[in-house]
Design a protein around this motif. Structure first.
Motif, PDB file in Angstrom:
ATOM      1  N   TRP A  32     -22.567  -9.122 -60.223  1.00  0.00           N
ATOM      2  CA  TRP A  32     -22.127 -10.512 -60.153  1.00  0.00           C
ATOM      3  C   TRP A  32     -20.626 -10.665 -60.334  1.00  0.00           C
ATOM      4  O   TRP A  32     -19.989 -11.436 -59.609  1.00  0.00           O
ATOM      5  N   PRO A  33     -19.989  -9.959 -61.285  1.00  0.00           N
ATOM      6  CA  PRO A  33     -18.529 -10.099 -61.383  1.00  0.00           C
ATOM      7  C   PRO A  33     -17.785  -9.605 -60.140  1.00  0.00           C
ATOM      8  O   PRO A  33     -16.773 -10.194 -59.749  1.00  0.00           O
ATOM      9  N   VAL A  34     -18.282  -8.547 -59.520  1.00  0.00           N
ATOM     10  CA  VAL A  34     -17.638  -8.048 -58.295  1.00  0.00           C
ATOM     11  C   VAL A  34     -17.765  -9.090 -57.186  1.00  0.00           C
ATOM     12  O   VAL A  34     -16.800  -9.390 -56.472  1.00  0.00           O
ATOM     13  N   LEU A  35     -18.954  -9.657 -57.046  1.00  0.00           N
ATOM     14  CA  LEU A  35     -19.155 -10.696 -56.027  1.00  0.00           C
ATOM     15  C   LEU A  35     -18.325 -11.941 -56.339  1.00  0.00           C
ATOM     16  O   LEU A  35     -17.777 -12.573 -55.424  1.00  0.00           O
ATOM     17  N   ALA A  36     -18.216 -12.291 -57.619  1.00  0.00           N
ATOM     18  CA  ALA A  36     -17.411 -13.461 -57.996  1.00  0.00           C
ATOM     19  C   ALA A  36     -15.941 -13.220 -57.672  1.00  0.00           C
ATOM     20  O   ALA A  36     -15.251 -14.125 -57.204  1.00  0.00           O
ATOM     21  N   ARG A  37     -15.451 -12.007 -57.902  1.00  0.00           N
ATOM     22  CA  ARG A  37     -14.051 -11.690 -57.584  1.00  0.00           C
ATOM     23  C   ARG A  37     -13.814 -11.777 -56.084  1.00  0.00           C
ATOM     24  O   ARG A  37     -12.822 -12.343 -55.635  1.00  0.00           O
ATOM     25  N   GLN A  38     -14.728 -11.242 -55.303  1.00  0.00           N
ATOM     26  CA  GLN A  38     -14.575 -11.319 -53.851  1.00  0.00           C
ATOM     27  C   GLN A  38     -14.622 -12.765 -53.367  1.00  0.00           C
ATOM     28  O   GLN A  38     -13.836 -13.172 -52.508  1.00  0.00           O
ATOM     29  N   ARG A  39     -15.549 -13.533 -53.931  1.00  0.00           N
ATOM     30  CA  ARG A  39     -15.641 -14.942 -53.558  1.00  0.00           C
ATOM     31  C   ARG A  39     -14.394 -15.710 -53.980  1.00  0.00           C
ATOM     32  O   ARG A  39     -13.947 -16.623 -53.284  1.00  0.00           O
ATOM     33  N   LEU A  40     -13.839 -15.337 -55.125  1.00  0.00           N
ATOM     34  CA  LEU A  40     -12.626 -15.997 -55.607  1.00  0.00           C
ATOM     35  C   LEU A  40     -11.454 -15.723 -54.669  1.00  0.00           C
ATOM     36  O   LEU A  40     -10.721 -16.637 -54.296  1.00  0.00           O
ATOM     37  N   ARG A  41     -11.288 -14.480 -54.255  1.00  0.00           N
ATOM     38  CA  ARG A  41     -10.187 -14.136 -53.340  1.00  0.00           C
ATOM     39  C   ARG A  41     -10.334 -14.835 -51.992  1.00  0.00           C
ATOM     40  O   ARG A  41      -9.401 -15.451 -51.482  1.00  0.00           O
ATOM     41  N   THR A  42     -11.507 -14.726 -51.390  1.00  0.00           N
ATOM     42  CA  THR A  42     -11.686 -15.334 -50.067  1.00  0.00           C
ATOM     43  C   THR A  42     -11.672 -16.858 -50.154  1.00  0.00           C
ATOM     44  O   THR A  42     -11.127 -17.520 -49.266  1.00  0.00           O
ATOM     45  N   GLY A  43     -12.240 -17.415 -51.213  1.00  0.00           N
ATOM     46  CA  GLY A  43     -12.239 -18.869 -51.375  1.00  0.00           C
ATOM     47  C   GLY A  43     -10.846 -19.419 -51.594  1.00  0.00           C
ATOM     48  O   GLY A  43     -10.492 -20.478 -51.068  1.00  0.00           O
ATOM     49  N   LEU A  44     -10.042 -18.703 -52.366  1.00  0.00           N
ATOM     50  CA  LEU A  44      -8.665 -19.144 -52.592  1.00  0.00           C
ATOM     51  C   LEU A  44      -7.842 -19.043 -51.310  1.00  0.00           C
ATOM     52  O   LEU A  44      -7.047 -19.931 -51.008  1.00  0.00           O
ATOM     53  N   ALA A  45      -8.066 -17.979 -50.552  1.00  0.00           N
ATOM     54  CA  ALA A  45      -7.368 -17.846 -49.263  1.00  0.00           C
ATOM     55  C   ALA A  45      -7.753 -18.995 -48.328  1.00  0.00           C
ATOM     56  O   ALA A  45      -6.898 -19.571 -47.647  1.00  0.00           O
ATOM     57  N   GLN A  46      -9.023 -19.332 -48.322  1.00  0.00           N
ATOM     58  CA  GLN A  46      -9.473 -20.429 -47.466  1.00  0.00           C
ATOM     59  C   GLN A  46      -8.907 -21.764 -47.949  1.00  0.00           C
ATOM     60  O   GLN A  46      -8.508 -22.602 -47.134  1.00  0.00           O
ATOM     61  N   ALA A  47      -8.835 -21.978 -49.258  1.00  0.00           N
ATOM     62  CA  ALA A  47      -8.277 -23.228 -49.782  1.00  0.00           C
ATOM     63  C   ALA A  47      -6.794 -23.344 -49.439  1.00  0.00           C
ATOM     64  O   ALA A  47      -6.325 -24.432 -49.079  1.00  0.00           O
ATOM     65  N   VAL A  48      -6.061 -22.247 -49.517  1.00  0.00           N
ATOM     66  CA  VAL A  48      -4.638 -22.273 -49.147  1.00  0.00           C
ATOM     67  C   VAL A  48      -4.491 -22.571 -47.658  1.00  0.00           C
ATOM     68  O   VAL A  48      -3.636 -23.363 -47.245  1.00  0.00           O
TER      69      VAL A  48
END
Length: 180
Positions: A32-48
């Motif tokens: 779950w932490p690995v998936l959360a980190r990946q989601r955080l990176r891609t989600g932040l890139a998408q938000a930017v």
């Protein structure tokens, strides 16, 4: 002949439950932490990226003297999509703290600061939208917008370029700078 003795059955059942608990614990601590980190990176890139798109939409509206209500509705829906994306990212940040990493501790503070800055930029774009909805007089266009039109492309590029660089760095998993 087809049934086990109660002790063997209890032993098998207890072993299966213990194994299930261990697998669930490993899933919670590692996957779950690995998936959360990946989601955080891609989600932040998408938000930017979405924030840059919103900026581009508003910049195109600045040169128009007449604006339609549909344009403002589209901008407001884009703003709400970005707000929801940033809220989902705030949920993912605490989930990354238990990730076992070879590279060291996850740079959580950097991501929290990036989310804060995205929210700050979104607030500024909301103020900009409100100013656009209020409208400007003809003198504003003559004295402010018209002289800046020749430099408009360079100004917009210099504002949008850091967002694209950050978004690309997040998607390509390039290392982010460490906060002092």
């Amino acid at each position: 002949p087809g049934f086990d003795v109660i002790e063997v059955f209890a032993y098998k059942r207890g072993t299966m439950v213990a194994l299930g608990v261990l697998l669930a614990l490993a899933d919670t601590l590692i996957v779950w932490p690995v998936l959360a980190r990946q989601r955080l990176r891609t989600g932040l890139a998408q938000a930017v990226r979405m924030t840059g798109h919103l900026f581009r939409m508003q910049s195109a509206m600045f040169v128009q003297r007449q604006r339609t209500e549909e344009e403002f509705i589209q901008i407001m829906s884009e703003e709400s999509r970005i707000r929801l994306a940033l809220l989902a990212l705030r949920v993912d940040v605490p989930l990354t703290t238990t990730e076992p990493r070879v590279k060291g501790r996850f740079p959580r503070e950097i991501y929290v600061e990036l989310i804060n800055q995205c929210e700050f930029a979104l607030e500024r774009l909301t103020c900009r939208r409100l100013a656009l909805q209020h409208g400007f007089g003809d003198s504003f266009y003559d004295f402010v917008i018209s002289p800046l039109m020749q430099n408009r492309r360079e100004m917009l590029t210099s504002v949008r370029l850091p967002g694209y660089v950050l978004s690309s760095a997040l998607v390509s998993q390039s290392p982010l700078p460490v906060l002092p």
